[in-house]
Design an enzyme around this catalytic site. Structure first.
Site, PDB file in Angstrom:
ATOM      1  N   ARG A 127      37.649  37.524  51.256  1.00  0.00           N
ATOM      2  CA  ARG A 127      36.605  36.529  50.589  1.00  0.00           C
ATOM      3  C   ARG A 127      37.239  36.489  49.158  1.00  0.00           C
ATOM      4  O   ARG A 127      36.914  35.115  48.819  1.00  0.00           O
ATOM      5  CB  ARG A 127      35.133  37.398  50.327  1.00  0.00           C
ATOM      6  CG  ARG A 127      34.007  36.543  49.665  1.00  0.00           C
ATOM      7  CD  ARG A 127      33.073  37.134  49.726  1.00  0.00           C
ATOM      8  NE  ARG A 127      31.973  36.617  48.845  1.00  0.00           N
ATOM      9  CZ  ARG A 127      30.544  36.682  48.604  1.00  0.00           C
ATOM     10  NH1 ARG A 127      30.097  38.038  49.075  1.00  0.00           N
ATOM     11  NH2 ARG A 127      29.873  36.212  47.818  1.00  0.00           N
ATOM     12  N   TYR A 134      22.983  25.653  47.475  1.00  0.00           N
ATOM     13  CA  TYR A 134      24.314  25.206  47.937  1.00  0.00           C
ATOM     14  C   TYR A 134      24.752  23.866  47.244  1.00  0.00           C
ATOM     15  O   TYR A 134      25.983  23.144  47.169  1.00  0.00           O
ATOM     16  CB  TYR A 134      24.809  25.472  49.275  1.00  0.00           C
ATOM     17  CG  TYR A 134      24.913  27.012  49.290  1.00  0.00           C
ATOM     18  CD1 TYR A 134      26.192  27.737  49.364  1.00  0.00           C
ATOM     19  CD2 TYR A 134      23.832  27.722  49.660  1.00  0.00           C
ATOM     20  CE1 TYR A 134      26.526  28.840  49.646  1.00  0.00           C
ATOM     21  CE2 TYR A 134      23.926  29.094  49.759  1.00  0.00           C
ATOM     22  CZ  TYR A 134      25.089  29.652  49.776  1.00  0.00           C
ATOM     23  OH  TYR A 134      25.274  31.207  49.857  1.00  0.00           O
ATOM     24  N   ASN A 173      28.661  34.313  58.134  1.00  0.00           N
ATOM     25  CA  ASN A 173      29.139  33.057  57.729  1.00  0.00           C
ATOM     26  C   ASN A 173      30.270  32.449  58.068  1.00  0.00           C
ATOM     27  O   ASN A 173      31.302  33.246  58.383  1.00  0.00           O
ATOM     28  CB  ASN A 173      28.904  33.027  56.079  1.00  0.00           C
ATOM     29  CG  ASN A 173      27.378  32.765  55.700  1.00  0.00           C
ATOM     30  OD1 ASN A 173      26.905  31.967  56.056  1.00  0.00           O
ATOM     31  ND2 ASN A 173      27.210  33.672  54.608  1.00  0.00           N
TER      32      ASN A 173
HETATM   33  C1  G6P Z   1      22.941  33.683  50.271  1.00  0.00           C
HETATM   34  C2  G6P Z   1      23.432  33.140  51.395  1.00  0.00           C
HETATM   35  C3  G6P Z   1      23.980  33.893  52.312  1.00  0.00           C
HETATM   36  C4  G6P Z   1      25.299  34.389  51.540  1.00  0.00           C
HETATM   37  C5  G6P Z   1      24.813  35.297  50.562  1.00  0.00           C
HETATM   38  C6  G6P Z   1      25.718  35.774  49.620  1.00  0.00           C
HETATM   39  O1  G6P Z   1      21.707  34.314  50.250  1.00  0.00           O
HETATM   40  O2  G6P Z   1      22.435  32.653  52.050  1.00  0.00           O
HETATM   41  O3  G6P Z   1      24.737  33.136  53.378  1.00  0.00           O
HETATM   42  O4  G6P Z   1      26.111  35.436  52.397  1.00  0.00           O
HETATM   43  O5  G6P Z   1      24.000  34.549  49.681  1.00  0.00           O
HETATM   44  O6  G6P Z   1      25.433  36.893  48.706  1.00  0.00           O
HETATM   45  P1  G6P Z   1      26.437  38.084  48.019  1.00  0.00           P
HETATM   46  O7  G6P Z   1      25.526  38.641  47.322  1.00  0.00           O
HETATM   47  O8  G6P Z   1      27.324  38.360  49.111  1.00  0.00           O
HETATM   48  O9  G6P Z   1      27.246  36.959  47.189  1.00  0.00           O
END
Ligand code: G6P
Length: 437
Positions: free
Chosen positions: A96, A255, A150
């Site tokens: 990531r 987003y 995702n």
């Molecule tokens: C949001 C999205 C998810 C994503 C998450 C990331 O809730 O809906 O699709 O995975 O954020 O969270 P993070 O804590 O991994 O950045």
């Protein structure tokens, strides 16, 4: 209540698993889970062991008779499962990090689900999810797949197009939106209904109802007020310009910032990398401390600290959906499903994120009609990119991949698209070696 259920979680060693376990325990009266299988890969073994011990403590505290199994053998977990939940991350948070940092070098948004980062994540994930689907077809053909991995919309469309598995794609954003609105109005979320049109992480809110009456105009007025905390922790705190929201006449998803205020978001991302690290770096730090907490032998509940991750309401979304299917509830859930004419100006074979009536036989999307011209272009632009990405992941053709990344609305210059693709292919060689000229 009917037969006892076997649930398999792929990516069971995830820091999110306690959230899921809490969701199962909370619904003990409606969901008779007898076996919970947590699956991971060798590299995730240590995390899986910690999650196993915590899960067992949580189950013990509940007094329920749920048998918890952990395994590195996916087939064993899938065999005869009633529900398979996928929440894995191919390449882990290190991958990531690359998805976020490589595009930034070219002044392109670097993010795990949107832009070239989301493209790379999809390219790593699609071959794996399709393998999982062959195993489900063979070992648990009646199972429902609930996919959280995702980019959820793309992954769900890949599954729907290239397998016979019964799949729902799920995201916490729609439920989070509803909860945020309920909080803003200080009312019970059950009184709120939200209408959406669009795709995962590309969903516009076209109406909001309180007790059946539209309150969209009132919500729009409050939208950029500081007390409205749209779920942004994982994305950005930038507040929308109220004139933009008024001209749109709809509410946005967090987003959408990447598409409408791209330059601002790019600057914010760069600044964040300089000061606090990219989101993947922040999440790695958070995970480290979460797993330290999880190790505590006295801990037998989901710790509050997990709320620092972006997946708020994740378990409510997943487990209430499973309960709606199991108990034939015919209630509304916002999920990623086949369009099939629901949005008339989006391809029928596309996966969209829509309100659906969910029961034993699956999900029936509630008809929407045409997406407004204001947003139809962007939705279809993103959908074309998604389709080209799936094509590239299935063909393994470099040229298909090049076309897909070029078709992403956040990539404006061909030379950048090619350079980013070439860098991603090298950086993710262990997972993307199948892409060939
Ligand atoms: C949001 C999205 C998810 C994503 C998450 C990331 O809730 O809906 O699709 O995975 O954020 O969270 P993070 O804590 O991994 O950045």
């Amino acid at each position: 209540m009917s037969k006892a259920l076997k649930i398999a979680v792929i990516g069971g060693g995830s820091s999110y698993t306690p959230e899921l376990v809490e969701g199962i325990l909370k619904r003990k009266d409606e969901l008779p889970v007898s076996e919970l299988w947590l699956v991971d890969i060798e590299e995730g073994k240590q995390k899986l062991d910690i999650i196993e011990a915590l899960t067992k403590r949580m189950v013990k505290k509940s007094g329920l008779d749920i048998r918890v199994f952990t395994t590195l053998n996916r087939r064993e977990a899938i065999h005869n499962a009633d529900f398979v939940i996928t929440q894995f991350r191919v390449g882990g948070l290190k991958a990531r990090e690359k998805d976020e940092l490589i595009p930034l070098k070219y002044d392109v948004i670097g993010q795990e689900t949107t832009g070239p980062g989301g493209f790379a994540k999809a390219m790593r994930t699609i071959p794996v999810i399709l393998d999982i689907c062959s195993e489900i077809e063979e070992l648990a053909p009646e199972a429902w797949l609930v996919n959280f991995t995702n980019p959820a919309g793309i992954i769900t469309e890949a599954v729907k197009t290239h397998s016979n598995v019964k799949v729902f794609g799920l995201c916490n954003v729609p439920l989070g939106t509803k909860m945020d609105i309920a909080k803003l109005l200080k009312v019970d979320s059950k009184r709120i209904r939200v209408d959406f049109v669009g795709l995962n992480h590309m969903n516009f809110i076209t109406n909001v109802y309180l007790d059946g009456y539209s309150i969209l105009d009132e919500i729009i007025e409050k939208y950029s007020a500081p007390e409205y905390h749209e779920q942004v922790e994982a994305i950005s705190d930038i507040v929308w310009d109220i004139d933009f929201i008024k001209s749109l006449g709809m509410l946005t998803s967090p987003y959408h910032r990447y598409y409408y205020i791209t330059k601002t978001m790019l600057e914010e991302e760069k600044e964040s990398v300089r000061t606090n690290g990219s989101r993947a770096m922040q999440v790695q730090r958070l995970e480290k401390s979460l797993f330290e907490l999880y190790k505590d032998e006295d801990l037998n509940v989901k710790p509050k600290e997990l709320e620092g991750r972006g997946g708020a309401y994740y378990s409510d979304a997943a487990i209430s959906l499973i309960s709606a299917i199991h108990n034939d509830k015919n209630e509304i859930h916002t999920i990623n499903v086949l369009n099939n004419g629901t949005i008339t100006n989006v391809p029928s074979d596309a996966i969209i994120e829509a309100n659906c009536i969910v029961g034993r036989n699956g999900a029936e999307p509630i008809h929407i009609g045409a997406a407004d011209t204001k947003i139809a272009g962007l939705i279809n632009y993103v959908k074309s990119y998604e389709k080209l990405t799936i094509k590239a992941a299935v063909s393994g053709s470099y040229y298909d991949a090049l076309m897909a990344i070029n078709a992403n609305p956040l990539v404006n210059e061909y030379s950048d698209a090619k350079a980013i693709l070439d860098e991603l292919l090298i950086a993710h060689k262990p997972y993307l070696d199948y892409v060939k000229k």
